[in-house]
Design a protein around this motif. Structure first.
Motif, PDB file in Angstrom:
ATOM      1  N   HIS A 194      45.197  24.114  18.375  1.00  0.00           N
ATOM      2  CA  HIS A 194      46.258  23.306  17.790  1.00  0.00           C
ATOM      3  C   HIS A 194      45.399  21.872  16.941  1.00  0.00           C
ATOM      4  O   HIS A 194      46.137  21.355  16.047  1.00  0.00           O
ATOM      5  CB  HIS A 194      47.261  22.719  18.822  1.00  0.00           C
ATOM      6  CG  HIS A 194      47.868  23.619  19.685  1.00  0.00           C
ATOM      7  ND1 HIS A 194      48.429  24.646  19.014  1.00  0.00           N
ATOM      8  CD2 HIS A 194      48.074  23.511  20.913  1.00  0.00           C
ATOM      9  CE1 HIS A 194      48.989  25.548  20.108  1.00  0.00           C
ATOM     10  NE2 HIS A 194      48.532  24.842  21.348  1.00  0.00           N
ATOM     11  N   ARG A 195      44.021  21.977  17.041  1.00  0.00           N
ATOM     12  CA  ARG A 195      43.545  20.833  16.657  1.00  0.00           C
ATOM     13  C   ARG A 195      43.605  20.800  15.116  1.00  0.00           C
ATOM     14  O   ARG A 195      43.952  19.918  14.391  1.00  0.00           O
ATOM     15  CB  ARG A 195      41.968  20.595  17.114  1.00  0.00           C
ATOM     16  CG  ARG A 195      41.755  20.042  18.342  1.00  0.00           C
ATOM     17  CD  ARG A 195      40.277  20.364  18.473  1.00  0.00           C
ATOM     18  NE  ARG A 195      40.030  20.377  20.015  1.00  0.00           N
ATOM     19  CZ  ARG A 195      38.904  21.021  20.373  1.00  0.00           C
ATOM     20  NH1 ARG A 195      37.983  21.513  19.510  1.00  0.00           N
ATOM     21  NH2 ARG A 195      38.745  21.085  21.718  1.00  0.00           N
ATOM     22  N   GLU A 222      45.312  18.530   9.922  1.00  0.00           N
ATOM     23  CA  GLU A 222      45.909  18.904   8.630  1.00  0.00           C
ATOM     24  C   GLU A 222      47.162  17.635   8.433  1.00  0.00           C
ATOM     25  O   GLU A 222      47.268  17.104   7.422  1.00  0.00           O
ATOM     26  CB  GLU A 222      46.445  20.078   8.785  1.00  0.00           C
ATOM     27  CG  GLU A 222      47.276  20.576   7.537  1.00  0.00           C
ATOM     28  CD  GLU A 222      48.052  21.837   7.757  1.00  0.00           C
ATOM     29  OE1 GLU A 222      47.525  23.000   8.435  1.00  0.00           O
ATOM     30  OE2 GLU A 222      49.140  21.780   7.206  1.00  0.00           O
ATOM     31  N   LYS A 223      47.818  17.541   9.422  1.00  0.00           N
ATOM     32  CA  LYS A 223      49.000  16.683   9.300  1.00  0.00           C
ATOM     33  C   LYS A 223      48.545  15.333   9.202  1.00  0.00           C
ATOM     34  O   LYS A 223      49.447  14.409   8.658  1.00  0.00           O
ATOM     35  CB  LYS A 223      50.192  16.922  10.306  1.00  0.00           C
ATOM     36  CG  LYS A 223      50.585  18.178  10.517  1.00  0.00           C
ATOM     37  CD  LYS A 223      51.298  18.719   9.269  1.00  0.00           C
ATOM     38  CE  LYS A 223      51.811  20.124   9.306  1.00  0.00           C
ATOM     39  NZ  LYS A 223      52.321  20.736   7.961  1.00  0.00           N
ATOM     40  N   LEU A 230      54.127  23.160  15.250  1.00  0.00           N
ATOM     41  CA  LEU A 230      53.769  23.797  16.383  1.00  0.00           C
ATOM     42  C   LEU A 230      54.860  24.687  17.311  1.00  0.00           C
ATOM     43  O   LEU A 230      54.575  25.777  17.580  1.00  0.00           O
ATOM     44  CB  LEU A 230      53.285  22.920  17.354  1.00  0.00           C
ATOM     45  CG  LEU A 230      52.823  23.167  18.892  1.00  0.00           C
ATOM     46  CD1 LEU A 230      51.418  23.587  18.744  1.00  0.00           C
ATOM     47  CD2 LEU A 230      52.864  22.004  19.979  1.00  0.00           C
ATOM     48  N   THR A 231      56.032  23.958  17.361  1.00  0.00           N
ATOM     49  CA  THR A 231      57.175  24.778  18.127  1.00  0.00           C
ATOM     50  C   THR A 231      57.709  25.809  17.408  1.00  0.00           C
ATOM     51  O   THR A 231      58.007  27.017  17.842  1.00  0.00           O
ATOM     52  CB  THR A 231      58.098  23.836  18.560  1.00  0.00           C
ATOM     53  OG1 THR A 231      57.412  22.547  18.943  1.00  0.00           O
ATOM     54  CG2 THR A 231      59.098  24.296  19.554  1.00  0.00           C
ATOM     55  N   VAL A 238      48.536  15.307  23.741  1.00  0.00           N
ATOM     56  CA  VAL A 238      48.676  13.861  23.197  1.00  0.00           C
ATOM     57  C   VAL A 238      47.355  13.210  23.163  1.00  0.00           C
ATOM     58  O   VAL A 238      47.035  12.413  22.355  1.00  0.00           O
ATOM     59  CB  VAL A 238      49.499  13.169  24.306  1.00  0.00           C
ATOM     60  CG1 VAL A 238      49.481  11.675  23.870  1.00  0.00           C
ATOM     61  CG2 VAL A 238      51.072  13.892  24.187  1.00  0.00           C
ATOM     62  N   ASP A 239      46.456  13.375  24.117  1.00  0.00           N
ATOM     63  CA  ASP A 239      45.002  12.823  24.106  1.00  0.00           C
ATOM     64  C   ASP A 239      44.414  13.116  22.604  1.00  0.00           C
ATOM     65  O   ASP A 239      43.872  12.435  22.025  1.00  0.00           O
ATOM     66  CB  ASP A 239      44.518  13.184  25.153  1.00  0.00           C
ATOM     67  CG  ASP A 239      44.409  12.595  26.475  1.00  0.00           C
ATOM     68  OD1 ASP A 239      45.087  11.461  26.262  1.00  0.00           O
ATOM     69  OD2 ASP A 239      44.359  13.058  27.684  1.00  0.00           O
ATOM     70  N   THR A 240      44.458  14.411  22.508  1.00  0.00           N
ATOM     71  CA  THR A 240      43.880  15.053  21.196  1.00  0.00           C
ATOM     72  C   THR A 240      44.366  14.421  19.980  1.00  0.00           C
ATOM     73  O   THR A 240      43.756  13.765  18.905  1.00  0.00           O
ATOM     74  CB  THR A 240      43.916  16.394  21.141  1.00  0.00           C
ATOM     75  OG1 THR A 240      43.466  16.997  22.309  1.00  0.00           O
ATOM     76  CG2 THR A 240      43.310  17.226  19.940  1.00  0.00           C
ATOM     77  N   THR A 241      45.920  14.141  19.761  1.00  0.00           N
ATOM     78  CA  THR A 241      46.239  13.719  18.705  1.00  0.00           C
ATOM     79  C   THR A 241      46.060  12.194  18.623  1.00  0.00           C
ATOM     80  O   THR A 241      45.634  11.796  17.539  1.00  0.00           O
ATOM     81  CB  THR A 241      47.969  13.687  18.933  1.00  0.00           C
ATOM     82  OG1 THR A 241      48.308  15.039  19.329  1.00  0.00           O
ATOM     83  CG2 THR A 241      48.779  13.335  17.729  1.00  0.00           C
TER      84      THR A 241
END
Ligand code: HEM
Length: 521
Positions: free
Chosen positions: A150-151, A156-157, A187-188, A451-454
């Motif tokens: 998902h990274r 991108e966003k 994602l969903t 969430v951590d990654t975001t």
């Protein structure tokens, strides 16, 4: 006269008998153990008056001396036990070591299909087949190794977000909301949101309405479920318009994006997403209307935007507050970023090993303005802990705020200080307590690594190209901003900081060119 005296004596005798019977049965069930300590209570309403109305629970019950025995507190509201856990030990002992017993949720009669119609929202759902199967799917989709997939989407966003900040910096709050919406909807459902009104009105409406009814004492029908059988025109049922509105919005929340996926699957244009993955796995492709498995998947997916919207946007919003209040943190972070990317590209998640300060910042964000200070669980059976009795059906609240703001664990806890998470040699130091920001035990947020990654990607990207400072008034002076006093934050499930302004400007021409080039990429 005589008859009414006899009736009064009868009633008194009956009440006394019922009281003694209840007390006797309660005593036998407790095997003589007391409930955990708590404030003195009134008959019938119990501690209803102790339930904080204006300041949040964590404030009232977070100031408890954790070294004393009172890190487990019990209140009673209309006979319902509410246990508040205020120390890491109590949270670990009960929610983690006895996880199965503490994994249920409290019933919220007002959420039932014929009232608000949000009983399908996974974070509220009681233990059972729907929760177990849904939770298994989410744990798989959000496990650390899956986040790698998902990274690219988050990066991108985020690039689009930087472009929007450049174009209209004053609307940064709306851009944050759109960023979060874009990430979760893509994602969903594989759906690309166009703007903040596109598909998001129903779920946002659901969030705004449901949160008004979740805190204890917020809706009488939650404490006295029989009231729901009264007709809706009874005057006390003052929240009926909101309830019906929520029912309609809840229906749209899960059906509108799901119909989009179903139609694009039929047309062969569907973009891979959690929806296509779950439907393919459940082998529902041949019959896209198959019930009830289809219904469960639709419900589960519909839960994600609601669960992740207010929470993640609040965390991102607090990033901007931290940046204007702590310019020295911003400078240090930019120096670290410049050393890694030489300013000719945006940072990516792959840079993380060389960006310990940015990683520490994203952890400190989760601690500093902790978004969801209370995780409400419920017990599935009677339990005994340290000689105290915790009854079946008790609401169990993890007071994560009390732990993450305990000055013994986090000196000067109200200050934003990423150094808490760095070793002496500058490397990142993990903290086993920080996951409490995402709850605990079996119901811990399944999306915590996501969430951590975001947060990491957003923090690194914003700081690599922008300076964020206090907004200026018409005379060019800084408009003062302060962390709002806790007393002023209204009780809520996810804490929302009051609005504040800030000035967001590109660091220089190099940064501006980079934003434009990346937004187009
Ligand atoms: C800053 C962001 C977030 C925070 C602070 C947060 C926090 C939490 C907390 C405290 C819980 C309850 C845990 C418990 O009861 O012990 C929870 C549950 C949940 N969260 Fe999050 N969350 C965030 C973002 C997200 C996102 C982005 C998603 C999905 C895309 C998500 C999906 C869920 C779901 C589905 C549950 C219910 C889990 C269950 O009941 O088993 N959350 N979250």
């Amino acid at each position: 006269m005589l008859i009414s005296l006899v009736t009064a004596i009868d009633s008194l005798a009956l009440s006394t008998f019922l009281y003694l019977l209840f007390a006797f049965r309660d005593h036998r069930r407790r095997r003589g153990s007391p409930y955990p300590p708590g404030p003195p209570s009134w008959p019938i309403i119990g501690n209803l008056l102790d339930v904080p109305k204006l300041s949040p629970w964590f404030l009232k019950y977070g100031k408890i001396d954790l070294s004393s025995c009172c890190d487990v507190i019990c209140l009673q509201v209309f006979g319902q036990a509410v246990v508040v856990l205020c120390s890491p030990t109590a949270i670990k002992d009960l929610l983690e070591r006895r996880g199965e017993l503490y994994a249920d949720r409290m019933p919220f009669p007002i959420f039932e299909p014929e009232l608000m119609g949000v009983e399908w929202f996974l974070p509220h759902s009681r233990l059972g087949k729907y929760w177990r199967e849904g939770r298994k799917l989410l744990d798989r989709s959000f496990r650390p190794s899956a986040i790698a997939l998902h990274r690219g989407l988050i990066e991108e966003k985020t690039r689009v977000f930087l472009g929007q900040l450049l174009a209209t910096p004053n609307a940064f709050r709306e851009h944050i909301e759109l960023l979060q919406g874009k990430i979760v909807m893509r994602l969903t459902y594989g759906y690309d949101l166009k703007d903040n009104d596109d598909m998001l009105v129903p779920p946002r409406g659901v969030v705004n309405i449901t949160k008004q009814f979740m805190l204890p004492g917020a809706a009488l029908v939650n404490d006295l479920p029989f009231l729901r059988h009264l007709p809706s025109w009874v005057p006390w049922f003052k929240y009926e318009p909101l309830v019906s509105q929520c029912r309609e919005l809840a229906w749209r929340t899960k059906n509108e994006p799901f119909d989009f996926v179903r139609n694009s699957m039929r047309a062969g244009t569907a973009v891979p997403s959690l929806a296509t993955e779950y439907l393919q796995e459940a082998d529902l492709l041949s019959d896209l209307d198959s019930q009830p498995r289809m219904q469960d998947i639709k419900d589960l997916l519909g839960s994600l935007f609601i669960a992740g919207s207010d929470t993640t946007t609040a965390a991102m919003y607090s990033l901007f507050l931290a940046l204007i209040l702590y310019p020295e943190v911003q400078k240090r972070a930019q120096a670290e970023l410049d050393a890694v990317s030489s300013r000719d590209r945006l940072p990516t998640y792959d840079d993380k090993p060389r960006l310990p300060y940015i990683e520490a910042m994203s952890k400190e964000l989760m601690r500093w303005q902790m978004v969801t200070p209370l995780g409400p669980h419920a017990t599935t059976d009677d339990d005994f802990y340290r000689g105290y009795f915790i009854p079946k059906g008790a609401a169990v609240i993890t007071n994560g705020w009390a732990v993450l703001h305990n000055p013994e664990l986090y000196p000067d806890p109200e200050a934003f200080n990423p150094d808490r998470f760095l070793n002496e040699d500058g490397t990142f130091r993990d903290d086993p307590m920080i996951p409490l920001a995402f709850g605990a035990g079996r119901r811990i947020c399944p999306a915590r690594h996501f969430v951590d990654t975001t947060l990491f990607i957003v923090t690194a990207s914003v700081l690599s190209v922008f300076n964020v400072t206090k907004a200026k008034d018409k005379d060019g002076n800084d408009i003062p901003v302060a962390v709002p006093p806790l007393e002023s934050i209204l009780p809520d499930i996810a804490i929302q900081l009051p609005k504040f302004g800030c000035s967001i400007t590109p660091r220089d021409k190099v940064a501006e060119d980079l934003i434009r080039a990346s937004a187009l990429a």
